[in-house]
Design a protein around this motif. Structure first.
Motif, PDB file in Angstrom:
ATOM      1  N   ALA A  53       0.867  -1.166   0.000  1.00 22.43           N
ATOM      2  CA  ALA A  53       0.000   0.000   0.000  1.00 22.43           C
ATOM      3  C   ALA A  53       0.909   1.222   0.000  1.00 22.43           C
ATOM      4  O   ALA A  53       2.033   1.173   0.496  1.00 22.43           O
ATOM      5  CB  ALA A  53      -0.882  -0.010   1.248  1.00 22.43           C
ATOM      6  N   VAL A  54       0.408   2.297  -0.571  1.00 27.22           N
ATOM      7  CA  VAL A  54       1.166   3.544  -0.625  1.00 27.22           C
ATOM      8  C   VAL A  54       0.419   4.590   0.188  1.00 27.22           C
ATOM      9  O   VAL A  54      -0.767   4.809  -0.002  1.00 27.22           O
ATOM     10  CB  VAL A  54       1.336   4.027  -2.084  1.00 27.22           C
ATOM     11  N   TYR A  55       1.138   5.189   1.118  1.00 29.29           N
ATOM     12  CA  TYR A  55       0.585   6.257   1.946  1.00 29.29           C
ATOM     13  C   TYR A  55       1.502   7.457   1.864  1.00 29.29           C
ATOM     14  O   TYR A  55       2.711   7.340   2.083  1.00 29.29           O
ATOM     15  CB  TYR A  55       0.434   5.808   3.410  1.00 29.29           C
ATOM     16  N   ILE A  56       0.935   8.576   1.525  1.00 33.84           N
ATOM     17  CA  ILE A  56       1.666   9.841   1.385  1.00 33.84           C
ATOM     18  C   ILE A  56       2.906   9.629   0.503  1.00 33.84           C
ATOM     19  O   ILE A  56       3.998  10.069   0.799  1.00 33.84           O
ATOM     20  CB  ILE A  56       2.021  10.447   2.758  1.00 33.84           C
ATOM     21  N   GLY A  57       2.698   8.889  -0.583  1.00 31.90           N
ATOM     22  CA  GLY A  57       3.741   8.703  -1.580  1.00 31.90           C
ATOM     23  C   GLY A  57       4.805   7.682  -1.256  1.00 31.90           C
ATOM     24  O   GLY A  57       5.802   7.600  -1.970  1.00 31.90           O
ATOM     25  N   HIS A  58       4.632   6.893  -0.206  1.00 32.34           N
ATOM     26  CA  HIS A  58       5.660   5.921   0.182  1.00 32.34           C
ATOM     27  C   HIS A  58       5.074   4.534   0.401  1.00 32.34           C
ATOM     28  O   HIS A  58       3.942   4.396   0.870  1.00 32.34           O
ATOM     29  CB  HIS A  58       6.349   6.368   1.480  1.00 32.34           C
ATOM     30  N   TRP A  59       5.894   3.520   0.078  1.00 35.19           N
ATOM     31  CA  TRP A  59       5.548   2.152   0.440  1.00 35.19           C
ATOM     32  C   TRP A  59       5.540   2.049   1.963  1.00 35.19           C
ATOM     33  O   TRP A  59       6.238   2.808   2.650  1.00 35.19           O
ATOM     34  CB  TRP A  59       6.602   1.192  -0.115  1.00 35.19           C
ATOM     35  N   LEU A  60       4.792   1.094   2.485  1.00 33.97           N
ATOM     36  CA  LEU A  60       4.786   0.862   3.927  1.00 33.97           C
ATOM     37  C   LEU A  60       6.165   0.372   4.370  1.00 33.97           C
ATOM     38  O   LEU A  60       6.859  -0.341   3.640  1.00 33.97           O
ATOM     39  CB  LEU A  60       3.721  -0.167   4.301  1.00 33.97           C
ATOM     40  N   LYS A  61       6.531   0.763   5.585  1.00 34.15           N
ATOM     41  CA  LYS A  61       7.849   0.444   6.138  1.00 34.15           C
ATOM     42  C   LYS A  61       8.143  -1.053   6.098  1.00 34.15           C
ATOM     43  O   LYS A  61       9.244  -1.477   5.748  1.00 34.15           O
ATOM     44  CB  LYS A  61       7.939   0.978   7.569  1.00 34.15           C
ATOM     45  N   GLU A  62       7.144  -1.894   6.436  1.00 36.45           N
ATOM     46  CA  GLU A  62       7.403  -3.331   6.469  1.00 36.45           C
ATOM     47  C   GLU A  62       7.705  -3.893   5.081  1.00 36.45           C
ATOM     48  O   GLU A  62       8.461  -4.853   4.942  1.00 36.45           O
ATOM     49  CB  GLU A  62       6.262  -4.109   7.137  1.00 36.45           C
ATOM     50  N   ALA A  63       7.175  -3.284   4.028  1.00 39.50           N
ATOM     51  CA  ALA A  63       7.470  -3.741   2.668  1.00 39.50           C
ATOM     52  C   ALA A  63       8.908  -3.396   2.282  1.00 39.50           C
ATOM     53  O   ALA A  63       9.628  -4.238   1.750  1.00 39.50           O
ATOM     54  CB  ALA A  63       6.494  -3.137   1.671  1.00 39.50           C
ATOM     55  N   THR A  64       9.321  -2.164   2.552  1.00 38.42           N
ATOM     56  CA  THR A  64      10.694  -1.788   2.213  1.00 38.42           C
ATOM     57  C   THR A  64      11.696  -2.548   3.077  1.00 38.42           C
ATOM     58  O   THR A  64      12.768  -2.917   2.605  1.00 38.42           O
ATOM     59  CB  THR A  64      10.913  -0.266   2.326  1.00 38.42           C
ATOM     60  N   GLN A  65      11.356  -2.836   4.325  1.00 34.07           N
ATOM     61  CA  GLN A  65      12.232  -3.648   5.178  1.00 34.07           C
ATOM     62  C   GLN A  65      12.356  -5.071   4.629  1.00 34.07           C
ATOM     63  O   GLN A  65      13.449  -5.641   4.609  1.00 34.07           O
ATOM     64  CB  GLN A  65      11.714  -3.691   6.613  1.00 34.07           C
ATOM     65  N   GLY A  85      -2.962   2.173  -3.838  1.00 38.44           N
ATOM     66  CA  GLY A  85      -3.299   3.254  -2.936  1.00 38.44           C
ATOM     67  C   GLY A  85      -3.959   4.464  -3.535  1.00 38.44           C
ATOM     68  O   GLY A  85      -4.833   5.049  -2.915  1.00 38.44           O
ATOM     69  N   PRO A  86      -3.576   4.881  -4.738  1.00 41.67           N
ATOM     70  CA  PRO A  86      -4.241   6.069  -5.250  1.00 41.67           C
ATOM     71  C   PRO A  86      -5.747   5.837  -5.360  1.00 41.67           C
ATOM     72  O   PRO A  86      -6.175   4.750  -5.742  1.00 41.67           O
ATOM     73  CB  PRO A  86      -3.624   6.270  -6.635  1.00 41.67           C
ATOM     74  N   VAL A  87      -6.515   6.831  -4.997  1.00 50.31           N
ATOM     75  CA  VAL A  87      -7.972   6.740  -5.107  1.00 50.31           C
ATOM     76  C   VAL A  87      -8.479   7.959  -5.853  1.00 50.31           C
ATOM     77  O   VAL A  87      -7.908   9.051  -5.749  1.00 50.31           O
ATOM     78  CB  VAL A  87      -8.667   6.634  -3.727  1.00 50.31           C
ATOM     79  N   GLY A  88      -9.536   7.782  -6.606  1.00 51.76           N
ATOM     80  CA  GLY A  88     -10.107   8.902  -7.340  1.00 51.76           C
ATOM     81  C   GLY A  88      -9.092   9.501  -8.287  1.00 51.76           C
ATOM     82  O   GLY A  88      -8.374   8.798  -8.968  1.00 51.76           O
ATOM     83  N   ASN A  89      -8.994  10.811  -8.289  1.00 57.28           N
ATOM     84  CA  ASN A  89      -8.084  11.505  -9.189  1.00 57.28           C
ATOM     85  C   ASN A  89      -6.772  11.928  -8.526  1.00 57.28           C
ATOM     86  O   ASN A  89      -5.974  12.602  -9.132  1.00 57.28           O
ATOM     87  CB  ASN A  89      -8.768  12.762  -9.751  1.00 57.28           C
ATOM     88  N   LEU A  90      -6.541  11.545  -7.276  1.00 60.00           N
ATOM     89  CA  LEU A  90      -5.342  11.988  -6.545  1.00 60.00           C
ATOM     90  C   LEU A  90      -4.546  10.817  -6.029  1.00 60.00           C
ATOM     91  O   LEU A  90      -5.051  10.054  -5.232  1.00 60.00           O
ATOM     92  CB  LEU A  90      -5.743  12.842  -5.333  1.00 60.00           C
ATOM     93  N   PRO A  91      -3.311  10.628  -6.377  1.00 59.93           N
ATOM     94  CA  PRO A  91      -2.643  11.063  -7.598  1.00 59.93           C
ATOM     95  C   PRO A  91      -3.016  10.141  -8.750  1.00 59.93           C
ATOM     96  O   PRO A  91      -3.777   9.205  -8.545  1.00 59.93           O
ATOM     97  CB  PRO A  91      -1.165  10.913  -7.248  1.00 59.93           C
TER      98      PRO A  91
END
Length: 167
Positions: A53-65, A85-91
């Motif tokens: 999942a992407v939150y505020i433009g970043h992968w979740l910490k556990e995924a990158t770990q 993660g993106p929903v609607g028109n953003l981003p």
């Protein structure tokens, strides 16, 4: 081919995408195993699909770990990445998370795709609700299941081609 499909998900929507990917890979003749990140042992598989999942433009910490801890094993296998993660028109759904380029380099990924996500205000923390309210993010399920299955089908086709070439 034996394929690990795993993902980091904050509220479950991305794990559901991973499950759909594993289902499609099985339909296409591969032994796909869908496991939580904490249970995934990369060394037991021929190929890996990792999502986050992407939150505020970043992968979740556990995924990158997970990627960082398994970097050597991942680079020795075919790897595909997906973001949700993106929903609607953003981003726009084709805009990758800020850290995906780094994850792609660490894994030598064969590909990366971004799928629209799901937003259910009832599952959000107060802070998440405040951020999304400021962004005017729409609530709803924006996942495109046909696109997810299609992408998983292209992964399956690539795996089949690789298996034929290896013979």
């Amino acid at each position: 081919m034996r394929v690990l499909v795993t993902a980091a998900s904050k509220h479950g929507a991305t794990v559901q995408i991973a499950g759909a990917i594993a289902d499609e890979l099985r339909l296409r003749g591969h032994e796909a195993v869908h496991l939580p990140l904490g249970e995934a042992r990369v060394e037991e598989f021929d190929a890996v699909v990792v999502g986050s999942a992407v939150y505020i433009g970043h992968w979740l910490k556990e995924a990158t770990q997970f990627v960082r801890q398994n970097q050597v094993a991942l680079r020795a296998r075919r790897v595909w990445l997906f973001s949700s993660g993106p929903v609607g028109n953003l981003p726009r759904p084709d805009e990758p998370a800020v850290d995906v380029e780094k994850v792609e380099r660490m894994t030598a990924a064969a590909g990366h795709v971004v799928f629209s996500g799901r937003l259910d205000h009832d599952q959000l923390t107060f802070g998440e609700k405040a951020i999304l309210s400021a962004l005017r993010a729409p609530e709803g399920d924006f996942r495109d299941w046909a696109a997810i299955r299609s992408w998983a089908g292209s992964v399956a086709d690539d795996l089949t081609s690789a298996a034929i070439t290896a013979r």
